[in-house]
Design a protein around this motif. Sequence first.
Motif, PDB file in Angstrom:
ATOM      1  N   LYS A   1      20.467   5.923  -7.138  1.00 16.87           N
ATOM      2  CA  LYS A   1      21.119   5.037  -6.169  1.00 16.87           C
ATOM      3  C   LYS A   1      20.426   5.024  -4.816  1.00 16.87           C
ATOM      4  O   LYS A   1      20.343   3.981  -4.165  1.00 16.87           O
ATOM      5  CB  LYS A   1      22.588   5.442  -6.011  1.00 16.87           C
ATOM      6  CG  LYS A   1      23.431   5.172  -7.252  1.00 16.87           C
ATOM      7  CD  LYS A   1      24.891   5.532  -7.012  1.00 16.87           C
ATOM      8  CE  LYS A   1      25.732   5.234  -8.250  1.00 16.87           C
ATOM      9  NZ  LYS A   1      27.165   5.568  -8.038  1.00 16.87           N
ATOM     10  N   THR A   2      19.950   6.160  -4.371  1.00 15.65           N
ATOM     11  CA  THR A   2      19.294   6.210  -3.063  1.00 15.65           C
ATOM     12  C   THR A   2      17.904   5.594  -3.162  1.00 15.65           C
ATOM     13  O   THR A   2      17.087   6.025  -3.977  1.00 15.65           O
ATOM     14  CB  THR A   2      19.169   7.663  -2.568  1.00 15.65           C
ATOM     15  OG1 THR A   2      20.461   8.276  -2.558  1.00 15.65           O
ATOM     16  CG2 THR A   2      18.572   7.699  -1.171  1.00 15.65           C
ATOM     17  N   LYS A   3      17.639   4.592  -2.353  1.00 17.90           N
ATOM     18  CA  LYS A   3      16.337   3.945  -2.350  1.00 17.90           C
ATOM     19  C   LYS A   3      15.548   4.400  -1.125  1.00 17.90           C
ATOM     20  O   LYS A   3      16.074   4.448  -0.012  1.00 17.90           O
ATOM     21  CB  LYS A   3      16.488   2.427  -2.342  1.00 17.90           C
ATOM     22  CG  LYS A   3      17.277   1.882  -3.537  1.00 17.90           C
ATOM     23  CD  LYS A   3      16.628   2.285  -4.860  1.00 17.90           C
ATOM     24  CE  LYS A   3      17.431   1.797  -6.052  1.00 17.90           C
ATOM     25  NZ  LYS A   3      16.886   2.283  -7.338  1.00 17.90           N
ATOM     26  N   ARG A   4      14.296   4.719  -1.347  1.00 13.74           N
ATOM     27  CA  ARG A   4      13.442   5.217  -0.283  1.00 13.74           C
ATOM     28  C   ARG A   4      12.108   4.475  -0.292  1.00 13.74           C
ATOM     29  O   ARG A   4      11.655   4.015  -1.341  1.00 13.74           O
ATOM     30  CB  ARG A   4      13.172   6.719  -0.456  1.00 13.74           C
ATOM     31  CG  ARG A   4      14.416   7.600  -0.423  1.00 13.74           C
ATOM     32  CD  ARG A   4      14.025   9.056  -0.676  1.00 13.74           C
ATOM     33  NE  ARG A   4      15.150   9.960  -0.486  1.00 13.74           N
ATOM     34  CZ  ARG A   4      15.993  10.329  -1.441  1.00 13.74           C
ATOM     35  NH1 ARG A   4      15.849   9.845  -2.669  1.00 13.74           N
ATOM     36  NH2 ARG A   4      16.988  11.159  -1.187  1.00 13.74           N
ATOM     37  N   ALA A   5      11.467   4.398   0.846  1.00 16.73           N
ATOM     38  CA  ALA A   5      10.080   3.924   0.883  1.00 16.73           C
ATOM     39  C   ALA A   5       9.218   4.924   0.117  1.00 16.73           C
ATOM     40  O   ALA A   5       9.407   6.145   0.236  1.00 16.73           O
ATOM     41  CB  ALA A   5       9.607   3.801   2.326  1.00 16.73           C
ATOM     42  N   ILE A   6       8.281   4.404  -0.673  1.00 17.37           N
ATOM     43  CA  ILE A   6       7.506   5.257  -1.574  1.00 17.37           C
ATOM     44  C   ILE A   6       6.013   5.023  -1.377  1.00 17.37           C
ATOM     45  O   ILE A   6       5.554   3.882  -1.248  1.00 17.37           O
ATOM     46  CB  ILE A   6       7.868   4.984  -3.046  1.00 17.37           C
ATOM     47  CG1 ILE A   6       9.348   5.271  -3.313  1.00 17.37           C
ATOM     48  CG2 ILE A   6       6.999   5.821  -3.982  1.00 17.37           C
ATOM     49  CD1 ILE A   6       9.792   4.911  -4.723  1.00 17.37           C
ATOM     50  N   ALA A   7       5.262   6.102  -1.346  1.00 16.10           N
ATOM     51  CA  ALA A   7       3.813   6.051  -1.464  1.00 16.10           C
ATOM     52  C   ALA A   7       3.436   6.867  -2.697  1.00 16.10           C
ATOM     53  O   ALA A   7       4.054   7.901  -2.987  1.00 16.10           O
ATOM     54  CB  ALA A   7       3.119   6.609  -0.228  1.00 16.10           C
ATOM     55  N   VAL A   8       2.441   6.381  -3.443  1.00 19.42           N
ATOM     56  CA  VAL A   8       2.006   7.035  -4.680  1.00 19.42           C
ATOM     57  C   VAL A   8       0.530   7.400  -4.550  1.00 19.42           C
ATOM     58  O   VAL A   8      -0.301   6.536  -4.229  1.00 19.42           O
ATOM     59  CB  VAL A   8       2.211   6.116  -5.896  1.00 19.42           C
ATOM     60  CG1 VAL A   8       1.747   6.814  -7.174  1.00 19.42           C
ATOM     61  CG2 VAL A   8       3.672   5.704  -6.026  1.00 19.42           C
ATOM     62  N   ILE A   9       0.204   8.662  -4.804  1.00 20.04           N
ATOM     63  CA  ILE A   9      -1.190   9.108  -4.741  1.00 20.04           C
ATOM     64  C   ILE A   9      -1.767   9.116  -6.164  1.00 20.04           C
ATOM     65  O   ILE A   9      -1.157   9.674  -7.079  1.00 20.04           O
ATOM     66  CB  ILE A   9      -1.314  10.510  -4.126  1.00 20.04           C
ATOM     67  CG1 ILE A   9      -0.502  10.626  -2.831  1.00 20.04           C
ATOM     68  CG2 ILE A   9      -2.782  10.826  -3.848  1.00 20.04           C
ATOM     69  CD1 ILE A   9      -0.536  12.022  -2.214  1.00 20.04           C
ATOM     70  N   VAL A  10      -2.933   8.499  -6.323  1.00 20.13           N
ATOM     71  CA  VAL A  10      -3.594   8.428  -7.627  1.00 20.13           C
ATOM     72  C   VAL A  10      -5.056   8.808  -7.468  1.00 20.13           C
ATOM     73  O   VAL A  10      -5.623   8.767  -6.374  1.00 20.13           O
ATOM     74  CB  VAL A  10      -3.480   7.015  -8.240  1.00 20.13           C
ATOM     75  CG1 VAL A  10      -2.029   6.647  -8.515  1.00 20.13           C
ATOM     76  CG2 VAL A  10      -4.127   5.963  -7.333  1.00 20.13           C
ATOM     77  N   ASP A  11      -5.687   9.170  -8.592  1.00 17.00           N
ATOM     78  CA  ASP A  11      -7.131   9.405  -8.601  1.00 17.00           C
ATOM     79  C   ASP A  11      -7.683   9.034  -9.966  1.00 17.00           C
ATOM     80  O   ASP A  11      -6.962   8.481 -10.810  1.00 17.00           O
ATOM     81  CB  ASP A  11      -7.456  10.853  -8.216  1.00 17.00           C
ATOM     82  CG  ASP A  11      -6.964  11.900  -9.218  1.00 17.00           C
ATOM     83  OD1 ASP A  11      -6.430  11.522 -10.292  1.00 17.00           O
ATOM     84  OD2 ASP A  11      -7.124  13.104  -8.940  1.00 17.00           O
ATOM     85  N   GLU A  12      -8.949   9.334 -10.195  1.00  8.91           N
ATOM     86  CA  GLU A  12      -9.604   8.956 -11.447  1.00  8.91           C
ATOM     87  C   GLU A  12      -9.074   9.736 -12.646  1.00  8.91           C
ATOM     88  O   GLU A  12      -9.363   9.387 -13.786  1.00  8.91           O
ATOM     89  CB  GLU A  12     -11.119   9.131 -11.334  1.00  8.91           C
ATOM     90  CG  GLU A  12     -11.586  10.558 -11.082  1.00  8.91           C
ATOM     91  CD  GLU A  12     -11.315  11.043  -9.668  1.00  8.91           C
ATOM     92  OE1 GLU A  12     -11.131  12.258  -9.491  1.00  8.91           O
ATOM     93  OE2 GLU A  12     -11.277  10.191  -8.747  1.00  8.91           O
ATOM     94  N   ALA A  13      -8.296  10.772 -12.415  1.00  4.95           N
ATOM     95  CA  ALA A  13      -7.661  11.514 -13.497  1.00  4.95           C
ATOM     96  C   ALA A  13      -6.215  11.076 -13.720  1.00  4.95           C
ATOM     97  O   ALA A  13      -5.512  11.662 -14.540  1.00  4.95           O
ATOM     98  CB  ALA A  13      -7.712  13.016 -13.210  1.00  4.95           C
ATOM     99  N   THR A  14      -5.763  10.046 -13.013  1.00  3.88           N
ATOM    100  CA  THR A  14      -4.456   9.435 -13.264  1.00  3.88           C
ATOM    101  C   THR A  14      -4.651   8.441 -14.400  1.00  3.88           C
ATOM    102  O   THR A  14      -5.338   7.436 -14.237  1.00  3.88           O
ATOM    103  CB  THR A  14      -3.944   8.702 -12.017  1.00  3.88           C
ATOM    104  OG1 THR A  14      -3.894   9.613 -10.910  1.00  3.88           O
ATOM    105  CG2 THR A  14      -2.557   8.124 -12.258  1.00  3.88           C
ATOM    106  N   ALA A  15      -4.061   8.722 -15.556  1.00  4.51           N
ATOM    107  CA  ALA A  15      -4.411   7.962 -16.758  1.00  4.51           C
ATOM    108  C   ALA A  15      -3.192   7.440 -17.485  1.00  4.51           C
ATOM    109  O   ALA A  15      -2.091   7.972 -17.365  1.00  4.51           O
ATOM    110  CB  ALA A  15      -5.244   8.833 -17.712  1.00  4.51           C
ATOM    111  N   SER A  16      -3.404   6.384 -18.241  1.00  2.00           N
ATOM    112  CA  SER A  16      -2.478   5.772 -19.199  1.00  2.00           C
ATOM    113  C   SER A  16      -1.035   5.732 -18.708  1.00  2.00           C
ATOM    114  O   SER A  16      -0.682   4.910 -17.877  1.00  2.00           O
ATOM    115  CB  SER A  16      -2.611   6.433 -20.563  1.00  2.00           C
ATOM    116  OG  SER A  16      -2.466   7.817 -20.495  1.00  2.00           O
ATOM    117  N   GLY A  17      -0.161   6.600 -19.233  1.00  2.00           N
ATOM    118  CA  GLY A  17       1.245   6.545 -18.850  1.00  2.00           C
ATOM    119  C   GLY A  17       1.456   6.722 -17.357  1.00  2.00           C
ATOM    120  O   GLY A  17       2.351   6.102 -16.767  1.00  2.00           O
TER     121      GLY A  17
END
Length: 439
Positions: free
Chosen positions: A331-347
Amino acid sequence: MKLALVGALLVACSHPPPPDAPDPPPGAVTATTASATDSPETKTAIDAIVRVFELLTSTSVMIGDHTQIAEAGVAGLGFKSPIPWTTEPSRDRDLMRGAIRAMTMHGQLPAGSVLRAARAMALASGDAQTFAVDRAGLAALYGLVGGVPVTQLGLVVHQQDDKQWAATTSYGAARAAGVQPGDTIVAVDGTPVTHGWRDFAYLLGRPVGTAVKLDVVRAGAPVDITARLAAATGPIVESRVLPGGAIGYVHVWACTHADDPKRDAAALVQRALADFDRRRVKQLVIDLRGNAGGFPFDLASLLVDADPLLYAVPAAGEPKPIARTKLAAWKTKRAIAVIVDEATASGAEMLALILRDHAAATLVGTPTAGGLTFPTTAQLPDDITLSYPESRVGNKDQAVQDGNRLVPDVVVGNPSAADDAANRDPQLAAAIDAVTKAS
């Protein structure tokens, strides 16, 4: 969703065995006469290898370069003579078949030929979701998704500015052997590490106690490490409130899916969100670096209320919606930042795409692995499973991504060796800045 459990997990089991793998005993799995090339076992092996070539050059939604795939297939078997490859897949298929038959006639077809050739061709396809795995490896993949201990090296890596790969974290066998965060992993069993975790994913499911030689550089000096494979469970979710009290940080290391809430990523994130609610945390940073995937749809359903979450886009026909699961959105909505790199894969890439699409999340870091596809599988002899993509992942507008990967909104390089030594994380700092501005 069954395909997501395997295919959206480890894109990486496509790496061929190390080049110094021992040759089979004479006569063990080879034929030594021309007539032996027509034995049922040999014919089955050759047909299976050729079938892999055909699937990757005609059936896969991500068709690879047929010459490169054929060349990789025979090279993976140790065939060294030059072959006059053509511009026609059917002719290259016949040339490849002839080369394998020639190896058989001279007693040179190695043990495990189907798996060797399939792994080499999968890597040459250039698709991050294409891999071949034996029964033990497949069981290990399911174990990883379930969050249970599996035999593995226990190493997560990231790429440095010089294109070498450094340890992000270690656990299990790698930690017991002394691998430290920031160590440059130069080679595994003599094979240079050039594809990151793909270069040692073939160790999944190997026998407990298997010795693995690691060539490491630490603080500029070479270090030789021998790890012995052990059953281990990697990190799943780690969370904390960042200094200042306004930002919650959740590192999702793996998108596990399990009945046990202690091993289920969505349940662990639920617990973190509840803690953030109690502490009145207003922003959220979700770290997906080093996350090879798994089952992302419970996590996505927890974090967004969209339905469908995304689309499966085939080569022909209409895109198919991927529905949310039964898990209710928080229910609680927040501003979101997502950190990714070259090992962030598929799912994990799917989760990042969903968060950007439906939660207006800002992506920070480096481009992801390139596994935004939905795979299917083909069964090969000797209980070998080949995974290859039958559709691409489409966003909320049914559009696919270039290279099947995500390019961050804010591109920030991975932590350098100097950053590691000083305990600095420029990507986290950029994510904090992004989520603060978005609030």
